[in-house]
Write a protein that holds these residues in place. Structure first.
Motif, PDB file in Angstrom:
ATOM      1  N   UNK A  92     -23.954 -26.853 -11.611  1.00  0.00           N
ATOM      2  CA  UNK A  92     -23.605 -25.201 -11.805  1.00  0.00           C
ATOM      3  C   UNK A  92     -22.057 -25.393 -12.182  1.00  0.00           C
ATOM      4  N   UNK A  93     -21.538 -25.917 -13.111  1.00  0.00           N
ATOM      5  CA  UNK A  93     -20.083 -25.929 -13.382  1.00  0.00           C
ATOM      6  C   UNK A  93     -19.259 -24.631 -13.609  1.00  0.00           C
ATOM      7  N   UNK A  94     -18.292 -24.554 -13.070  1.00  0.00           N
ATOM      8  CA  UNK A  94     -17.577 -23.227 -12.953  1.00  0.00           C
ATOM      9  C   UNK A  94     -15.943 -23.678 -12.840  1.00  0.00           C
ATOM     10  N   UNK A  95     -15.002 -22.593 -13.821  1.00  0.00           N
ATOM     11  CA  UNK A  95     -13.792 -22.800 -13.443  1.00  0.00           C
ATOM     12  C   UNK A  95     -13.334 -22.058 -12.106  1.00  0.00           C
ATOM     13  N   UNK A  96     -14.036 -21.444 -11.663  1.00  0.00           N
ATOM     14  CA  UNK A  96     -13.978 -20.464 -10.390  1.00  0.00           C
ATOM     15  C   UNK A  96     -13.996 -21.270  -9.192  1.00  0.00           C
ATOM     16  N   UNK A  97     -13.904 -20.392  -8.098  1.00  0.00           N
ATOM     17  CA  UNK A  97     -14.207 -21.218  -6.628  1.00  0.00           C
ATOM     18  C   UNK A  97     -15.499 -21.038  -6.097  1.00  0.00           C
ATOM     19  N   UNK A  98     -15.905 -21.801  -5.276  1.00  0.00           N
ATOM     20  CA  UNK A  98     -17.248 -21.714  -4.744  1.00  0.00           C
ATOM     21  C   UNK A  98     -16.979 -21.705  -3.161  1.00  0.00           C
ATOM     22  N   UNK A  99     -17.721 -20.808  -2.438  1.00  0.00           N
ATOM     23  CA  UNK A  99     -17.614 -20.747  -1.144  1.00  0.00           C
ATOM     24  C   UNK A  99     -18.937 -21.189  -0.694  1.00  0.00           C
ATOM     25  N   UNK A 100     -19.117 -21.480   0.411  1.00  0.00           N
ATOM     26  CA  UNK A 100     -20.431 -21.506   1.236  1.00  0.00           C
ATOM     27  C   UNK A 100     -20.451 -21.168   2.737  1.00  0.00           C
ATOM     28  N   UNK A 101     -21.308 -20.588   3.230  1.00  0.00           N
ATOM     29  CA  UNK A 101     -21.165 -20.183   4.654  1.00  0.00           C
ATOM     30  C   UNK A 101     -22.404 -20.401   5.420  1.00  0.00           C
ATOM     31  N   UNK A 102     -22.438 -20.390   6.564  1.00  0.00           N
ATOM     32  CA  UNK A 102     -23.595 -20.421   7.465  1.00  0.00           C
ATOM     33  C   UNK A 102     -23.326 -19.475   8.880  1.00  0.00           C
ATOM     34  N   UNK A 103     -24.423 -19.207   9.466  1.00  0.00           N
ATOM     35  CA  UNK A 103     -24.280 -18.458  10.750  1.00  0.00           C
ATOM     36  C   UNK A 103     -25.427 -19.020  11.712  1.00  0.00           C
ATOM     37  N   UNK A 104     -24.548 -19.570  12.819  1.00  0.00           N
ATOM     38  CA  UNK A 104     -25.280 -20.132  13.801  1.00  0.00           C
ATOM     39  C   UNK A 104     -25.464 -19.391  14.988  1.00  0.00           C
ATOM     40  N   UNK A 105     -26.649 -19.164  15.697  1.00  0.00           N
ATOM     41  CA  UNK A 105     -26.532 -18.447  16.750  1.00  0.00           C
ATOM     42  C   UNK A 105     -27.048 -19.542  18.006  1.00  0.00           C
ATOM     43  N   UNK A 106     -26.149 -19.059  19.216  1.00  0.00           N
ATOM     44  CA  UNK A 106     -26.174 -20.000  20.254  1.00  0.00           C
ATOM     45  C   UNK A 106     -26.591 -19.181  21.429  1.00  0.00           C
ATOM     46  N   UNK A 107     -27.358 -19.790  22.247  1.00  0.00           N
ATOM     47  CA  UNK A 107     -27.782 -19.159  23.511  1.00  0.00           C
ATOM     48  C   UNK A 107     -26.857 -19.665  24.645  1.00  0.00           C
ATOM     49  N   UNK A 108     -27.242 -19.127  25.779  1.00  0.00           N
ATOM     50  CA  UNK A 108     -26.525 -19.493  27.070  1.00  0.00           C
ATOM     51  C   UNK A 108     -26.351 -21.010  27.514  1.00  0.00           C
ATOM     52  N   UNK A 109     -27.561 -21.703  26.696  1.00  0.00           N
ATOM     53  CA  UNK A 109     -27.910 -22.997  27.319  1.00  0.00           C
ATOM     54  C   UNK A 109     -27.506 -24.146  26.333  1.00  0.00           C
ATOM     55  N   UNK A 110     -26.872 -23.501  25.280  1.00  0.00           N
ATOM     56  CA  UNK A 110     -26.297 -24.175  24.174  1.00  0.00           C
ATOM     57  C   UNK A 110     -27.411 -24.444  23.027  1.00  0.00           C
ATOM     58  N   UNK A 111     -28.523 -23.924  22.849  1.00  0.00           N
ATOM     59  CA  UNK A 111     -29.413 -24.050  22.024  1.00  0.00           C
ATOM     60  C   UNK A 111     -29.071 -23.323  20.750  1.00  0.00           C
ATOM     61  N   UNK A 112     -29.292 -24.081  19.684  1.00  0.00           N
ATOM     62  CA  UNK A 112     -28.843 -23.548  18.359  1.00  0.00           C
ATOM     63  C   UNK A 112     -29.876 -22.755  17.417  1.00  0.00           C
TER      64      UNK A 112
END
Length: 245
Positions: A88-108
Motif C-alpha cells: 500500500x504505497x503512500x507518500x504519507x506517514x503510517x501509524x499502527x497501534x495496539x491496546x493490551x489489557x493486563x490483569x493483576x497476575x500479569x496475564x495479557x
C-alpha cells in the motif's frame, strides 16, 4: 492487517485445549482406584488451564504472562506497518497501534490495532497518531474495554509512527494520557485501573529511517536510492525508539 475503514474485529475466545487422558482396552480390568487418579489428574489440568485464561474467560484471547513489554510490542507494530506499506504505497506517514489489557497476575489480552495514514502540515488533526488515539477513545474504550474493567489492572496503549512524531503531537500526548485515564476512572470498576500510553517512532537518520515521499514502499521501493538519500533497510528493533513518555 486491518485497514482504517474496517470494523474492529471481534476477538476469538481462548481456544487452548487440555490434554486428553486415554486408556487402552486392556486396562478396563483395573480397579476403581485407577479411575479416581485419572479424574484427579483431569481436574488438575483443567484448573491450570483456567488459571491461565482469567482475562480470556471474559471474552478476550488471553496470554498467561509475566508483565508487558512495550518495546517488543512497538517493534511488532513497526514490522506490521512496514509490511502494510509494501503493498500500500503512500507518500504519507503510517501509524499502527495496539491496546493490551493486563490483569493483576500479569496475564495479557491484546486488541489488534489498525493502520492509519497521516497527513497535513497546517495542523496535526489528521496525523495518524491523533487518528489512532481518537479510535481508542471513541471506539475501543466504550465498546471493548469498559465491559472488562473489573478484571483489569493496567491498559497499555502503544502507538507507533513510521516517521518522526511532530512537535505538536508530542506536546499533546500528556493531555491524551490524562483524558484516557479520566475516562477509565469514572467508569464502574475502573477506579484502580491505570492507563499506560507510550508512543514510538523509527529514529530519523537511522538505517531504518526514511521519508515516505522518497520511498513510497519503504525498504521495498524498487530502484536505486534517490539522490542525496540512503535507501532504508528493513526496520530493526534498535531503530524503534520511545518518544513518549
Amino acid at each position: 492487517m486491518s485497514s482504517p475503514d474496517q470494523e474492529f474485529e471481534e476477538l476469538d475466545q481462548d481456544q487452548d485445549e487440555g490434554e486428553k487422558l486415554r486408556t487402552g482396552g486392556a486396562q478396563h480390568h483395573r480397579s476403581g482406584g485407577c479411575w479416581i487418579i485419572i479424574l484427579i489428574v483431569g481436574l488438575v489440568v483443567a484448573a491450570l488451564l483456567y488459571s491461565g485464561a482469567r482475562i480470556g474467560s471474559s471474552g478476550l484471547k488471553g496470554v498467561p504472562g509475566g508483565g508487558f513489554d512495550a518495546g517488543a510490542k512497538a517493534y511488532a507494530l513497526a514490522q506490521e506497518a512496514e509490511a502494510y506499506r509494501r503493498v500500500n504505497r503512500s507518500n504519507a506517514n503510517y501509524c499502527d497501534f495496539s491496546v493490551v489489557l493486563e490483569d493483576a497476575q500479569g496475564n495479557l489480552a491484546t486488541f489488534p490495532g489498525l493502520i492509519y495514514e497521516g497527513y497535513g502540515r497546517e495542523n496535526n488533526k489528521n496525523h495518524c497518531e491523533q487518528k489512532s488515539l481518537r479510535y481508542v477513545q471513541f471506539n475501543l474504550f466504550p465498546d471493548q474495554v469498559y465491559p472488562k474493567l473489573k478484571n483489569l489492572h493496567v491498559i497499555h496503549i502503544v502507538v507507533f509512527s513510521q516517521v518522526r512524531v511532530c512537535d505538536t503531537c508530542d506536546e499533546g500526548f500528556p493531555a491524551w494520557q490524562t483524558t484516557l485515564q479520566q475516562l477509565i476512572k469514572q467508569k464502574p470498576g475502573g477506579e484502580n485501573v491505570s492507563v499506560d500510553l507510550s508512543v514510538w517512532e523509527i529514529q530519523a537518520g537511522s538505517p531504518s529511517g526514511f521519508a515516505p515521499a522518497d520511498y513510497l514502499y519503504g525498504p521495498y521501493t524498487p530502484g536505486d536510492p534517490k539522490p542525496n538519500t540512503t535507501k532504508p533497510i528493513n526496520v530493526r528493533a534498535q531503530d524503534v525508539i520511545q518518544v513518549y513518555p
